[in-house]
Motif scaffolding. Sequence first.
Motif, PDB file in Angstrom:
ATOM      1  N   GLY A  82     -28.409  53.935  73.711  1.00  9.81           N
ATOM      2  CA  GLY A  82     -28.686  53.427  74.878  1.00  9.81           C
ATOM      3  C   GLY A  82     -28.564  51.853  75.048  1.00  9.81           C
ATOM      4  N   LEU A  83     -28.472  51.147  74.155  1.00 11.60           N
ATOM      5  CA  LEU A  83     -28.282  49.780  74.281  1.00 11.60           C
ATOM      6  C   LEU A  83     -26.819  49.454  74.128  1.00 11.60           C
ATOM      7  N   GLU A  84     -26.314  50.345  73.381  1.00  7.35           N
ATOM      8  CA  GLU A  84     -24.681  50.019  73.429  1.00  7.35           C
ATOM      9  C   GLU A  84     -24.250  50.458  74.751  1.00  7.35           C
ATOM     10  N   LEU A  85     -24.722  51.401  75.610  1.00  2.00           N
ATOM     11  CA  LEU A  85     -24.258  51.510  77.039  1.00  2.00           C
ATOM     12  C   LEU A  85     -24.477  50.288  77.704  1.00  2.00           C
ATOM     13  N   CYS A  86     -25.647  49.564  77.734  1.00  2.00           N
ATOM     14  CA  CYS A  86     -25.951  48.417  78.243  1.00  2.00           C
ATOM     15  C   CYS A  86     -24.555  47.327  78.000  1.00  2.00           C
ATOM     16  N   ASN A  87     -24.288  47.298  76.779  1.00  2.00           N
ATOM     17  CA  ASN A  87     -23.355  46.226  76.360  1.00  2.00           C
ATOM     18  C   ASN A  87     -21.833  46.722  76.516  1.00  2.00           C
ATOM     19  N   THR A  88     -21.793  47.607  77.431  1.00  2.00           N
ATOM     20  CA  THR A  88     -20.518  47.871  78.062  1.00  2.00           C
ATOM     21  C   THR A  88     -20.157  46.865  79.440  1.00  2.00           C
ATOM     22  N   TRP A  89     -21.059  45.932  79.750  1.00  6.25           N
ATOM     23  CA  TRP A  89     -20.856  44.836  80.574  1.00  6.25           C
ATOM     24  C   TRP A  89     -21.191  43.833  80.026  1.00  6.25           C
ATOM     25  N   ALA A  90     -20.241  42.766  80.230  1.00  8.86           N
ATOM     26  CA  ALA A  90     -20.306  41.471  79.503  1.00  8.86           C
ATOM     27  C   ALA A  90     -20.823  40.238  80.482  1.00  8.86           C
ATOM     28  N   GLY A  91     -21.815  39.656  79.923  1.00 13.16           N
ATOM     29  CA  GLY A  91     -22.390  38.519  80.632  1.00 13.16           C
ATOM     30  C   GLY A  91     -23.094  39.013  81.819  1.00 13.16           C
ATOM     31  N   TRP A  92     -24.343  39.554  81.408  1.00 12.46           N
ATOM     32  CA  TRP A  92     -25.134  39.957  82.323  1.00 12.46           C
ATOM     33  C   TRP A  92     -25.992  38.829  83.332  1.00 12.46           C
ATOM     34  N   ASP A  93     -25.981  37.701  82.676  1.00  9.66           N
ATOM     35  CA  ASP A  93     -26.708  36.598  83.578  1.00  9.66           C
ATOM     36  C   ASP A  93     -25.506  35.763  84.259  1.00  9.66           C
TER      37      ASP A  93
ATOM     38  N   VAL B  87     -32.363  46.933  83.129  1.00  4.33           N
ATOM     39  CA  VAL B  87     -33.416  46.228  83.863  1.00  4.33           C
ATOM     40  C   VAL B  87     -34.710  46.519  83.462  1.00  4.33           C
ATOM     41  N   VAL B  88     -34.869  47.870  83.059  1.00  2.00           N
ATOM     42  CA  VAL B  88     -36.264  48.534  82.580  1.00  2.00           C
ATOM     43  C   VAL B  88     -36.629  48.134  81.372  1.00  2.00           C
ATOM     44  N   LEU B  89     -35.520  47.825  80.466  1.00  2.00           N
ATOM     45  CA  LEU B  89     -35.724  47.531  79.048  1.00  2.00           C
ATOM     46  C   LEU B  89     -36.219  46.063  78.926  1.00  2.00           C
ATOM     47  N   LEU B  90     -35.791  45.299  79.687  1.00  2.00           N
ATOM     48  CA  LEU B  90     -36.173  43.857  79.891  1.00  2.00           C
ATOM     49  C   LEU B  90     -37.542  43.677  80.679  1.00  2.00           C
TER      50      LEU B  90
ATOM     51  N   CYS C 205     -25.496  59.734  78.071  1.00  2.00           N
ATOM     52  CA  CYS C 205     -25.967  58.522  78.315  1.00  2.00           C
ATOM     53  C   CYS C 205     -27.470  58.627  78.479  1.00  2.00           C
ATOM     54  N   ALA C 206     -27.860  59.485  79.524  1.00  2.00           N
ATOM     55  CA  ALA C 206     -29.104  59.447  80.285  1.00  2.00           C
ATOM     56  C   ALA C 206     -30.087  60.082  78.942  1.00  2.00           C
ATOM     57  N   ARG C 207     -29.459  60.862  77.936  1.00  2.00           N
ATOM     58  CA  ARG C 207     -30.377  61.530  77.130  1.00  2.00           C
ATOM     59  C   ARG C 207     -30.809  60.088  76.037  1.00  2.00           C
ATOM     60  N   ALA C 208     -29.806  59.528  75.717  1.00  2.00           N
ATOM     61  CA  ALA C 208     -29.800  58.463  74.815  1.00  2.00           C
ATOM     62  C   ALA C 208     -30.940  57.294  75.666  1.00  2.00           C
ATOM     63  N   ALA C 209     -30.619  57.308  76.869  1.00  2.00           N
ATOM     64  CA  ALA C 209     -31.680  56.028  77.599  1.00  2.00           C
ATOM     65  C   ALA C 209     -33.141  56.718  77.481  1.00  2.00           C
ATOM     66  N   ALA C 210     -33.313  58.235  77.543  1.00  2.00           N
ATOM     67  CA  ALA C 210     -34.788  58.497  77.583  1.00  2.00           C
ATOM     68  C   ALA C 210     -35.349  58.459  76.168  1.00  2.00           C
TER      69      ALA C 210
ATOM     70  N   CYS D 283     -23.439  36.009  77.750  1.00  2.00           N
ATOM     71  CA  CYS D 283     -23.640  37.248  76.929  1.00  2.00           C
ATOM     72  C   CYS D 283     -24.702  37.993  77.595  1.00  2.00           C
ATOM     73  N   GLY D 284     -26.214  38.193  77.024  1.00  2.00           N
ATOM     74  CA  GLY D 284     -27.063  38.850  77.500  1.00  2.00           C
ATOM     75  C   GLY D 284     -27.055  40.366  76.787  1.00  2.00           C
ATOM     76  N   TRP D 285     -26.108  40.678  75.952  1.00  2.00           N
ATOM     77  CA  TRP D 285     -26.084  42.030  75.311  1.00  2.00           C
ATOM     78  C   TRP D 285     -27.449  42.216  74.565  1.00  2.00           C
ATOM     79  N   LEU D 286     -27.955  43.492  74.593  1.00  2.00           N
ATOM     80  CA  LEU D 286     -29.148  44.054  73.827  1.00  2.00           C
ATOM     81  C   LEU D 286     -28.878  44.550  72.505  1.00  2.00           C
ATOM     82  N   PHE D 287     -30.010  44.319  71.940  1.00  2.00           N
ATOM     83  CA  PHE D 287     -30.167  44.844  70.298  1.00  2.00           C
ATOM     84  C   PHE D 287     -31.490  45.163  70.097  1.00  2.00           C
ATOM     85  N   LEU D 288     -31.698  45.861  69.146  1.00  2.00           N
ATOM     86  CA  LEU D 288     -32.869  46.195  68.403  1.00  2.00           C
ATOM     87  C   LEU D 288     -33.104  45.196  67.401  1.00  2.00           C
ATOM     88  N   ASP D 289     -34.230  44.481  67.475  1.00  2.00           N
ATOM     89  CA  ASP D 289     -34.732  43.586  66.476  1.00  2.00           C
ATOM     90  C   ASP D 289     -36.020  44.023  65.642  1.00  2.00           C
TER      91      ASP D 289
END
Length: 201
Positions: A20-31, A92-95, A144-149, A168-174
């Motif tokens: 689900g996070l990898e999907l978000c990281n298919t866009w570069a430079g969120w900000d 948006v939801v994840l942040l 992708c939707a299943r991964a997000a859920a 950047c703005g890429w997401l990851f699990l800490d």
Amino acid sequence: MHWVEVDGYPMPVLLAGHPGLELCNTWAGWDAPPEPHREWLRDYQRLAVWARHAGLLDAVVTDRLRAAARDRPDEAVEVLAETRDLRAALYVVLLDPGADAAFRVVARYAERAAATARLRADAAGVARWTLPEDAGLALPLLACARAAADLLGTPDRARVRACPGDDCGWLFLDTRGRRRWCSMAVCGNRAKARAYLTRHR
């Protein structure tokens, strides 16, 4: 390096810890201001290849989808647009857990995937939910939707961080509470280099 080549296409490296996070990281430079070069999922072919790259589809299914997309280009364009829509809402939801409108978008796609899924048992009788191939070109979107859920329904949801690196703005699990960068080798080192230059000016 933020990318690798997969089936002749540049793909973002997998470093987030969840599809689900990898999907978000298919866009570069969120900000940063939106520009075409920031998009990794530029067409359906890349979407299908990325879904395999991320472990959401197998190679055989991916090849079939790519062939079908060439025969049904309008449908492929629609699925690509929906996947981007899901991606933007999920980010948006994840942040922002209070982003109700974005959550409703994610929920709509996730419920569509849940309605499509079938319960299948293997030879040992172990059952699992799967997305059938007759879902057609929508398979990458539904996966992708299943991964997000899945991500939103686990404790890992609270461990999502956004990389503070420039552009950047890429997401990851800490998972250990100590990770700051999407990649120390890229964003982390860039920040260290800038700090060094600032100190020695």
